[in-house]
Enzyme design. Structure first.
Site, PDB file in Angstrom:
ATOM      1  N   ARG A 150       0.841  -1.194   0.000  1.00 45.73           N
ATOM      2  CA  ARG A 150       0.000   0.000   0.000  1.00 45.73           C
ATOM      3  C   ARG A 150       0.883   1.254   0.000  1.00 45.73           C
ATOM      4  O   ARG A 150       2.041   1.227   0.435  1.00 45.73           O
ATOM      5  CB  ARG A 150      -0.895   0.026   1.238  1.00 45.73           C
ATOM      6  N   LYS A 174      -2.128  -2.590   8.093  1.00 41.93           N
ATOM      7  CA  LYS A 174      -3.228  -2.083   8.891  1.00 41.93           C
ATOM      8  C   LYS A 174      -3.184  -2.692  10.287  1.00 41.93           C
ATOM      9  O   LYS A 174      -2.887  -3.881  10.451  1.00 41.93           O
ATOM     10  CB  LYS A 174      -4.571  -2.406   8.224  1.00 41.93           C
ATOM     11  N   HIS A 249      -3.084   2.202  -5.474  1.00 49.63           N
ATOM     12  CA  HIS A 249      -3.694   0.892  -5.262  1.00 49.63           C
ATOM     13  C   HIS A 249      -3.848   0.118  -6.569  1.00 49.63           C
ATOM     14  O   HIS A 249      -3.967  -1.119  -6.547  1.00 49.63           O
ATOM     15  CB  HIS A 249      -5.051   1.057  -4.583  1.00 49.63           C
ATOM     16  N   ARG A 252      -1.118  -2.269  -6.717  1.00 48.38           N
ATOM     17  CA  ARG A 252      -1.360  -3.391  -5.802  1.00 48.38           C
ATOM     18  C   ARG A 252      -2.360  -4.368  -6.427  1.00 48.38           C
ATOM     19  O   ARG A 252      -2.160  -5.589  -6.384  1.00 48.38           O
ATOM     20  CB  ARG A 252      -1.887  -2.837  -4.478  1.00 48.38           C
ATOM     21  N   HIS A 275      -3.803  -9.400   3.738  1.00 50.76           N
ATOM     22  CA  HIS A 275      -5.239  -9.428   3.983  1.00 50.76           C
ATOM     23  C   HIS A 275      -5.546 -10.342   5.170  1.00 50.76           C
ATOM     24  O   HIS A 275      -5.026 -11.451   5.253  1.00 50.76           O
ATOM     25  CB  HIS A 275      -6.000  -9.956   2.767  1.00 50.76           C
ATOM     26  N   TYR A 284      -9.652 -10.944  -6.629  1.00 55.98           N
ATOM     27  CA  TYR A 284      -8.706 -11.001  -7.744  1.00 55.98           C
ATOM     28  C   TYR A 284      -8.910 -12.246  -8.606  1.00 55.98           C
ATOM     29  O   TYR A 284      -8.501 -12.266  -9.762  1.00 55.98           O
ATOM     30  CB  TYR A 284      -7.269 -10.915  -7.228  1.00 55.98           C
TER      31      TYR A 284
END
Length: 303
Positions: A150, A174, A249, A252, A275, A284
């Protein structure tokens, strides 16, 4: 206790305990302050599920999208789950709150061949001119795409986070969760050029060198690079490949999709991207399926 007071305690929890990014905390603040304003800041124990439905109805009537409705409902659910755990509530009024399902749009992905050609041309030009900003920009794009990280993770990197021998980078995702991500030879070569030929030049422009000494990527004046510069760079270089302005993004998304197209398993891609849920990564697979279908329809004589 007033709803607004509980909201402030919850936001402090998100910031200081869960270590969410400032942007995420600001989004929660906006959603929950809207809730407090609409309900006229009642005592939190007086709020019912019907009050929350009324709030979401007003949000919908204001013209908000399904995505906005889903996000605000999620913000409220998070608040009330925390309030019950913290002892401010005995029951959760948002436990059975139903909102319209959020529509899922496929992420923007740059064509692999066009992306590779753009990066190669950019690297060749930067190497020939020796311009430190051009060398930096090339390294940024190669690392964003090569590691699938990110923009916030990229801007937060320090030089010590890069293992140049093993070709890995340690990133903080995150919730301040650490992961180690590999990157390939093109990103490695671009980073070497940045470390040797460009970074010392930009660092020398900073009067207080301690401000930029630890940062991996530097701005034109030698301080730590900010995300706005990266957004502008990606819009200028990747945007033309997909026919519209895009942010970091997109690289990414492209990295994840191209990994799956190349045969990587979904669990590995999940770990690379950081994730928490495999379901987040599964989007994806839909992108790959759409691309495969499009190629079939273009190429097969019986399509």
């Amino acid at each position: 206790m007033r709803l607004s007071a509980v909201i402030e305690r919850y936001l402090a929890h998100l910031r200081d305990v869960r270590r969410l990014s400032p942007a995420t905390v600001r989004a929660y603040r906006a959603d929950l302050r809207d809730l407090a304003d609409i309900l006229d800041d009642p005592d939190i124990g007086e709020i019912t599920r019907e009050d929350l439905r009324e709030w979401l109805w007003r949000v919908q009537q204001s013209g908000a999208s399904r995505a906005t409705l889903a996000r605000r409902a999620a913000s409220a659910r998070g608040l009330f789950v925390w309030a019950v755990a913290a002892g401010d509530l005995s029951t959760d009024p948002a436990a059975r709150l139903v909102t319209p399902k959020r529509g899922r749009t496929l992420p923007t992905v740059a064509p692999a061949e066009a992306l590779a050609e753009m990066l190669a041309d950019l690297g060749a030009a930067a190497s020939q001119t020796g311009d430190p900003l051009a060398l930096r920009d090339h390294a940024i794009l190669e690392l964003l795409y090569g590691a699938g990280i990110r923009v916030s993770e990229l801007c937060g990197l320090d030089t010590d986070d890069v293992d140049r021998e093993r070709r890995t980078v340690r990133v903080w995702g995150k919730g301040a969760k650490e992961r180690v991500v590999p990157f390939g030879m093109p990103a490695s070569a671009a980073l070497e050029a940045w470390f040797v030929r460009a970074r010392p030049v930009l660092l020398a422009r900073q009067a207080d060198r301690d401000r930029g000494r630890a940062a991996l990527f530097l701005g034109a004046r030698g301080a730590r690079l900010g995300p706005r510069t990266v957004y502008d760079l990606v819009a200028r270089t990747v945007g033309p490949l997909v026919g519209r302005p895009v942010g970091p993004h997109a690289l990414r998304h492209s990295a994840a999709t191209h990994l799956l197209d190349g045969g990587a398993d979904l669990r590995s891609v999940q770990e690379i991207l950081g994730h928490e849920s495999l379901g987040t990564t599964q989007i994806y697979t839909h992108v790959s399926h759409e691309r495969l279908t499009a190629s079939y329809r273009l190429a097969h004589p019986r399509a």
